[in-house]
Design an enzyme around this catalytic site. Structure first.
Site, short mmCIF file in Angstrom:
data_model
loop_
_atom_site.label_atom_id
_atom_site.label_comp_id
_atom_site.label_asym_id
_atom_site.label_seq_id
_atom_site.Cartn_x
_atom_site.Cartn_y
_atom_site.Cartn_z
N THR A 1 0.85 -1.20 0.00
CA THR A 1 0.00 0.00 0.00
C THR A 1 0.88 1.24 0.00
O THR A 1 1.98 1.23 0.56
CB THR A 1 -0.93 0.06 1.24
OG1 THR A 1 -1.79 1.20 1.14
CG2 THR A 1 -0.17 0.13 2.55
N LYS B 1 -3.92 3.73 5.84
CA LYS B 1 -4.24 2.30 5.84
C LYS B 1 -3.16 1.52 6.56
O LYS B 1 -3.44 0.57 7.29
CB LYS B 1 -4.35 1.76 4.40
CG LYS B 1 -5.61 2.17 3.66
CD LYS B 1 -5.64 1.41 2.34
CE LYS B 1 -6.81 1.80 1.48
NZ LYS B 1 -6.82 1.07 0.20
N ASP C 1 -8.49 -3.13 -0.72
CA ASP C 1 -9.28 -2.26 -1.59
C ASP C 1 -10.58 -1.94 -0.90
O ASP C 1 -11.29 -2.84 -0.46
CB ASP C 1 -9.51 -2.92 -2.94
CG ASP C 1 -8.62 -2.27 -3.98
OD1 ASP C 1 -8.90 -1.13 -4.35
OD2 ASP C 1 -7.61 -2.90 -4.33
N ASP D 1 -13.88 9.57 5.85
CA ASP D 1 -14.13 9.53 7.31
C ASP D 1 -14.94 10.73 7.84
O ASP D 1 -15.80 10.54 8.70
CB ASP D 1 -12.81 9.41 8.08
CG ASP D 1 -12.25 7.99 8.08
OD1 ASP D 1 -12.98 7.06 7.68
OD2 ASP D 1 -11.08 7.82 8.47
N LYS E 1 -12.26 3.43 15.91
CA LYS E 1 -12.60 3.17 14.50
C LYS E 1 -12.23 1.72 14.16
O LYS E 1 -13.01 0.99 13.57
CB LYS E 1 -11.88 4.15 13.56
CG LYS E 1 -12.13 3.86 12.09
CD LYS E 1 -11.34 4.72 11.12
CE LYS E 1 -11.49 4.21 9.69
NZ LYS E 1 -10.66 4.89 8.70
N ARG F 1 -12.33 -2.06 7.67
CA ARG F 1 -10.96 -2.57 7.60
C ARG F 1 -10.67 -3.50 8.78
O ARG F 1 -10.07 -4.56 8.59
CB ARG F 1 -9.98 -1.37 7.60
CG ARG F 1 -8.51 -1.77 7.49
CD ARG F 1 -7.65 -0.62 7.02
NE ARG F 1 -8.06 -0.20 5.68
CZ ARG F 1 -8.74 0.93 5.42
NH1 ARG F 1 -9.02 1.77 6.38
NH2 ARG F 1 -9.12 1.20 4.18
P1 IMP Z 1 -8.70 2.54 -2.10
O1 IMP Z 1 -8.97 1.24 -1.40
O2 IMP Z 1 -7.37 3.10 -1.68
O3 IMP Z 1 -8.90 2.45 -3.59
O4 IMP Z 1 -9.74 3.55 -1.51
C1 IMP Z 1 -10.86 4.00 -2.18
C2 IMP Z 1 -11.27 5.34 -1.63
O5 IMP Z 1 -11.86 5.17 -0.35
C3 IMP Z 1 -10.13 6.32 -1.45
O6 IMP Z 1 -10.62 7.58 -1.82
C4 IMP Z 1 -9.81 6.26 0.02
O7 IMP Z 1 -9.32 7.47 0.53
C5 IMP Z 1 -11.17 5.93 0.61
N1 IMP Z 1 -11.04 5.12 1.81
C6 IMP Z 1 -10.52 3.88 1.90
N2 IMP Z 1 -10.57 3.46 3.17
C7 IMP Z 1 -11.13 4.46 3.89
C8 IMP Z 1 -11.43 4.62 5.26
O8 IMP Z 1 -11.18 3.77 6.11
N3 IMP Z 1 -12.01 5.78 5.60
C9 IMP Z 1 -12.29 6.77 4.69
N4 IMP Z 1 -12.02 6.68 3.41
C10 IMP Z 1 -11.44 5.52 3.01
#
Ligand code: IMP
Length: 185
Positions: A8, A13, A66, A145, A163, A169
């Site tokens: 990542t 994350k 993801d 968030d 959280k 997650r």
């Molecule tokens: P990805 O898994 O990195 O492709 O995330 C997809 C979208 O969701 C991105 O814009 C991340 O910033 C958002 N995102 C992923 N996990 C979280 C979280 O735990 N809280 C808020 N936004 C999240």
């Protein structure tokens, strides 16, 4: 196996994964592996593809994450397109799309992908149900968030520890850890 290699580039994350998996006895190490983001309608396919791509490229076991937010009133949008929407619209525009909506239900979903070199990828899905707030609130966290309400607080108003206990997650990674315990440890 006590170490999990997490591909990542997202520092938030990574921090959450270290806490979630650290609590159940795993050390998490970040891997630099920028896998191509597959265009697909479901997170499972994207996550499985990423895990396999990195496992093949690095010749080691790899975990990926993801995630996406699925808003009921928008027929599940942005879902797998959550990153694109965050980058190009942002939370204020999402709130605008939701103006006047009484159904504010949203589901946050994480799909953890895991693959051993030359293995078949596996996926572990975690969810949390909440609602979209009326305005951005809070200072912690990242991404969506500030607009994702869990009970009466946004994820941005919660400390990481709270959280992680309830989050998409947390649920996905704890499911993965239970599988590791039974199958690989
Ligand atoms: P990805 O898994 O990195 O492709 O995330 C997809 C979208 O969701 C991105 O814009 C991340 O910033 C958002 N995102 C992923 N996990 C979280 C979280 O735990 N809280 C808020 N936004 C999240």
């Amino acid at each position: 196996m006590h170490k999990i290699y997490f591909a990542t580039g997202n520092a938030h994350k990574l921090r959450e994964a270290k806490n979630i998996l650290g609590d159940v006895g795993y050390e998490v190490e970040q891997l630099d592996c920028d896998y191509p983001e597959l265009q697909a309608d479901d997170l499972e396919t994207i996550s499985a593809y990423g895990a396999r791509w990195c496992a093949d490229k690095l010749d080691r076991d790899v975990m990926v994450d993801d995630s996406g937010i699925f808003i009921d009133a928008l027929n599940g949008f942005p879902g797998p397109y959550s990153r694109y929407v965050e980058d190009h619209l942002g939370n204020q525009k999402v709130l605008k799309l939701m103006e006047g909506e009484t159904n504010r239900k949203a589901v946050f979903r994480t799909v953890v992908g895991f693959c051993l070199p030359d293995g078949e990828p596996r996926t572990f899905t975690g969810e949390v149900v909440g609602t979209i707030s009326l305005e951005e609130r809070g200072t912690h966290g990242f991404g969506y968030d500030p607009i994702f309400l869990y009970e009466d607080q946004t994820f941005s108003e919660l400390e990481d520890i709270k959280k992680n206990r309830v989050s998409h997650r947390g649920n996905a990674m704890r499911k993965f850890a239970r599988w590791l315990e039974l199958n690989l440890r």
